[in-house]
Every structure is written in structure tokens, then in C-alpha cells.
Write a protein that holds these residues in place. Structure first.
Motif, PDB file in Angstrom:
ATOM      1  N   MET A   1     -44.203  33.085  21.250  1.00 21.94           N
ATOM      2  CA  MET A   1     -43.540  34.132  20.458  1.00 21.94           C
ATOM      3  C   MET A   1     -42.022  34.050  20.661  1.00 21.94           C
ATOM      4  N   LYS A   2     -41.275  34.023  19.552  1.00 20.30           N
ATOM      5  CA  LYS A   2     -39.819  33.915  19.636  1.00 20.30           C
ATOM      6  C   LYS A   2     -39.209  35.230  20.078  1.00 20.30           C
ATOM      7  N   ARG A   3     -38.128  35.139  20.868  1.00 21.75           N
ATOM      8  CA  ARG A   3     -37.444  36.345  21.336  1.00 21.75           C
ATOM      9  C   ARG A   3     -36.533  36.896  20.248  1.00 21.75           C
ATOM     10  N   LYS A   4     -36.329  38.211  20.325  1.00 19.62           N
ATOM     11  CA  LYS A   4     -35.474  38.886  19.341  1.00 19.62           C
ATOM     12  C   LYS A   4     -34.017  38.492  19.567  1.00 19.62           C
ATOM     13  N   PRO A   5     -33.313  38.088  18.514  1.00 22.51           N
ATOM     14  CA  PRO A   5     -31.901  37.714  18.659  1.00 22.51           C
ATOM     15  C   PRO A   5     -31.037  38.880  19.141  1.00 22.51           C
ATOM     16  N   VAL A   6     -29.883  38.537  19.695  1.00 20.20           N
ATOM     17  CA  VAL A   6     -28.894  39.515  20.140  1.00 20.20           C
ATOM     18  C   VAL A   6     -27.922  39.772  18.990  1.00 20.20           C
ATOM     19  N   VAL A   7     -27.692  41.056  18.672  1.00 22.02           N
ATOM     20  CA  VAL A   7     -26.799  41.423  17.575  1.00 22.02           C
ATOM     21  C   VAL A   7     -25.546  42.101  18.132  1.00 22.02           C
ATOM     22  N   ILE A   8     -24.388  41.571  17.746  1.00 26.21           N
ATOM     23  CA  ILE A   8     -23.099  42.120  18.171  1.00 26.21           C
ATOM     24  C   ILE A   8     -22.356  42.616  16.947  1.00 26.21           C
ATOM     25  N   GLY A   9     -22.064  43.904  16.897  1.00 20.71           N
ATOM     26  CA  GLY A   9     -21.295  44.471  15.806  1.00 20.71           C
ATOM     27  C   GLY A   9     -19.820  44.524  16.164  1.00 20.71           C
ATOM     28  N   VAL A  10     -18.975  44.046  15.262  1.00 22.26           N
ATOM     29  CA  VAL A  10     -17.525  44.062  15.495  1.00 22.26           C
ATOM     30  C   VAL A  10     -16.848  44.775  14.331  1.00 22.26           C
ATOM     31  N   ALA A  11     -16.313  45.984  14.602  1.00 18.57           N
ATOM     32  CA  ALA A  11     -15.662  46.793  13.570  1.00 18.57           C
ATOM     33  C   ALA A  11     -14.175  46.938  13.892  1.00 18.57           C
ATOM     34  N   GLY A  12     -13.450  47.524  12.940  1.00 19.91           N
ATOM     35  CA  GLY A  12     -12.014  47.756  13.116  1.00 19.91           C
ATOM     36  C   GLY A  12     -11.346  47.768  11.761  1.00 19.91           C
ATOM     37  N   SER A  33     -26.956  28.595  19.732  1.00 22.26           N
ATOM     38  CA  SER A  33     -27.558  29.136  18.511  1.00 22.26           C
ATOM     39  C   SER A  33     -26.884  30.459  18.149  1.00 22.26           C
ATOM     40  N   ILE A  34     -25.881  30.397  17.268  1.00 28.79           N
ATOM     41  CA  ILE A  34     -25.100  31.592  16.933  1.00 28.79           C
ATOM     42  C   ILE A  34     -24.681  31.555  15.462  1.00 28.79           C
ATOM     43  N   LEU A  35     -24.619  32.716  14.836  1.00 31.68           N
ATOM     44  CA  LEU A  35     -24.137  32.795  13.453  1.00 31.68           C
ATOM     45  C   LEU A  35     -23.306  34.061  13.278  1.00 31.68           C
ATOM     46  N   MET A  36     -22.486  34.068  12.223  1.00 27.23           N
ATOM     47  CA  MET A  36     -21.646  35.215  11.929  1.00 27.23           C
ATOM     48  C   MET A  36     -21.910  35.684  10.498  1.00 27.23           C
ATOM     49  N   ILE A  37     -22.104  36.986  10.343  1.00 27.42           N
ATOM     50  CA  ILE A  37     -22.282  37.583   9.023  1.00 27.42           C
ATOM     51  C   ILE A  37     -21.130  38.553   8.776  1.00 27.42           C
ATOM     52  N   GLU A  38     -20.409  38.347   7.679  1.00 25.42           N
ATOM     53  CA  GLU A  38     -19.295  39.217   7.327  1.00 25.42           C
ATOM     54  C   GLU A  38     -19.781  40.278   6.342  1.00 25.42           C
ATOM     55  N   ASP A 106     -30.027  32.734  17.756  1.00 24.14           N
ATOM     56  CA  ASP A 106     -30.232  33.591  18.931  1.00 24.14           C
ATOM     57  C   ASP A 106     -29.195  34.707  19.025  1.00 24.14           C
ATOM     58  N   VAL A 107     -27.975  34.450  18.518  1.00 27.36           N
ATOM     59  CA  VAL A 107     -26.895  35.447  18.548  1.00 27.36           C
ATOM     60  C   VAL A 107     -26.387  35.659  17.126  1.00 27.36           C
ATOM     61  N   ILE A 108     -26.294  36.930  16.718  1.00 28.38           N
ATOM     62  CA  ILE A 108     -25.787  37.275  15.389  1.00 28.38           C
ATOM     63  C   ILE A 108     -24.562  38.172  15.567  1.00 28.38           C
ATOM     64  N   ILE A 109     -23.418  37.722  15.053  1.00 31.73           N
ATOM     65  CA  ILE A 109     -22.210  38.554  15.053  1.00 31.73           C
ATOM     66  C   ILE A 109     -22.078  39.164  13.667  1.00 31.73           C
ATOM     67  N   LEU A 110     -22.086  40.492  13.611  1.00 32.93           N
ATOM     68  CA  LEU A 110     -21.920  41.211  12.346  1.00 32.93           C
ATOM     69  C   LEU A 110     -20.528  41.831  12.337  1.00 32.93           C
ATOM     70  N   GLU A 111     -19.678  41.359  11.429  1.00 28.60           N
ATOM     71  CA  GLU A 111     -18.258  41.739  11.446  1.00 28.60           C
ATOM     72  C   GLU A 111     -17.859  42.418  10.147  1.00 28.60           C
ATOM     73  N   GLY A 112     -17.111  43.528  10.253  1.00 28.52           N
ATOM     74  CA  GLY A 112     -16.641  44.209   9.056  1.00 28.52           C
ATOM     75  C   GLY A 112     -16.015  45.559   9.373  1.00 28.52           C
ATOM     76  N   ILE A 113     -15.229  46.074   8.432  1.00 34.64           N
ATOM     77  CA  ILE A 113     -14.493  47.310   8.691  1.00 34.64           C
ATOM     78  C   ILE A 113     -15.412  48.500   8.958  1.00 34.64           C
ATOM     79  N   LEU A 114     -16.607  48.491   8.369  1.00 36.72           N
ATOM     80  CA  LEU A 114     -17.462  49.677   8.443  1.00 36.72           C
ATOM     81  C   LEU A 114     -18.857  49.378   8.992  1.00 36.72           C
ATOM     82  N   VAL A 115     -18.989  48.349   9.824  1.00 33.17           N
ATOM     83  CA  VAL A 115     -20.328  48.015  10.329  1.00 33.17           C
ATOM     84  C   VAL A 115     -20.865  49.064  11.301  1.00 33.17           C
ATOM     85  N   LEU A 116     -19.979  49.908  11.855  1.00 35.19           N
ATOM     86  CA  LEU A 116     -20.445  50.965  12.763  1.00 35.19           C
ATOM     87  C   LEU A 116     -20.635  52.304  12.048  1.00 35.19           C
TER      88      LEU A 116
END
Length: 211
Positions: A1-12, A33-38, A106-116
């Protein structure tokens, strides 16, 4: 069973340096294993509106974003399923026909002005960051970027900042700072804060046996 990826939210705010922080974290894990979603890719489709109406779009308002689609895509990635990320065309002020295939990582960076701003998004994040930079620096950075990269006139950039960007920042973006686990002053120039975040992420990945 695959582990759940880590999600990092970056706002500002616009010009805060959140993209620089996101890229610094991303490049620290290059080869892993990392990706970025804007969040910018997830502006609402406006093909149903005439072009004159699209021109009035307030891109700094929470309602400009298709968070339902973003959340569904994030959940798919968390379930280790691929997605087709939309592409927004600023020339026609709506979504283009193009999509970008994105594989789960494995790592997802979610970046945007209003992600929080959206509680549903926050609940999917393991780490929530807010990049906090003084307003005078943010407007200078935005001026440079829009004039250099987008061919805009200084007066037009200033007018948009005063009438739209600044009030939207104060009303919607700045208040989301209270949801952040970590506040990073000065954005990409704060190497100490970025190093600390990279170390923290490494610890989480080791605990999940990703590294």
C-alpha cells in the motif's frame, strides 16, 4: 500500500516571494519525488462569458478560483492517481484547451495567494506556510515583474495595485496568516527559514520512510 504524500501549502501576497520559497524547497529535493501545483492554474473557466465581461475579472478575489476542481485534483494525487492540470490563458481571460499531465509524487507543494483561505484545502495540508513581506517591497517587486515580464505600463500597474491588489490583500490574503504553521519573513531571501523548512520536511519524509 502506497503512503499518503506530504502536502505543503505556501501562501502570501503578490510579490511576497512565495514562489521563490516554493522553488527553493522544490530544488532542495530535486532528484526526489516532488511536484509543485500553482493555484494560478485553477482560475475559473470563463468561456460562457463574453470577452468584455472576462476583462473585469478580479484575480485577487477568492471567488476567481475553481477550488472545487483544485481540491478534487489534490485528493486524486493523495490517492496516488494522476491528474490533468488545467492551463489558464491570460490573453483571452479564460481556461485554454490545453492540459498538463501530472503524476502523483511523495511531496506536493501547493503555492498561491489564497491557498490558506479555503478550509477544505487547509485540511489537506501537512504544513502551512505564509510568506510575509512588507507592502513597499511587494509593490516594488510587482512593478518590476509586470513592466519587465508582462509589458505593462507603470501607471497601470500602480492603479491596479491601489484599486484591487492592495484592498484584496488586506481583506482576504493577510487574514489567512493566522492559519499558518510557520510565517516566513522576506520570502526567498530568508535562507535560514527555508533551510529549517527543508529539514522539517526531510524529517516527515523519513518518518514516512520516503527518504
Amino acid at each position: 500500500m502506497k503512503r499518503k504524500p506530504v502536502v505543503i501549502g505556501v501562501a502570501g501576497g503578490s510579490g511576497s516571494g512565495k514562489t521563490s520559497v516554493s522553488k527553493a524547497i522544490y530544488h532542495s529535493f530535486k532528484g526526489h519525488s516532488i511536484l509543485m501545483i500553482e493555484q494560478d492554474y485553477y482560475y475559473k473557466d470563463q468561456t460562457h462569458l463574453p470577452f468584455e465581461e472576462r476583462l473585469k475579472t478580479n484575480y485577487d478575489h477568492p471567488l476567481a478560483f475553481d477550488n472545487d476542481l483544485l481540491i478534487s485534483h489534490l485528493k486524486k494525487l493523495l490517492a496516488n492517481d494522476p491528474i490533468e492540470k488545467p492551463v489558464y490563458d491570460y490573453a483571452i481571460h479564460t481556461r485554454s484547451d490545453e492540459v498538463i499531465a501530472v503524476e502523483p509524487k511523495d511531496v506536493i507543494i501547493l503555492e498561491g495567494i489564497l491557498v490558506l483561505e479555503d478550509e477544505r484545502l487547509r485540511n489537506l495540508m501537512d504544513i502551512k506556510l505564509f510568506v510575509d513581506t512588507d507592502a513597499d517591497l511587494r509593490i516594488i517587486r510587482r512593478l518590476r515583474r509586470d513592466i519587465r515580464d508582462r509589458g505593462r505600463k507603470m501607471d497601470a500597474v500602480i492603479e491596479q495595485y491601489v484599486n484591487v491588489v492592495r484592498p484584496m490583500h488586506n481583506q482576504f490574503i493577510e487574514p489567512t496568516k493566522r492559519y499558518a504553521d510557520v510565517i516566513i519573513p522576506e520570502g526567498g531571501h530568508n535562507h535560514v527559514a527555508i533551510d529549517l523548512m527543508v529539514t522539517k520536511i526531510q524529517t516527515i519524509l523519513e518518518q514516512k520512510s520516503f527518504l
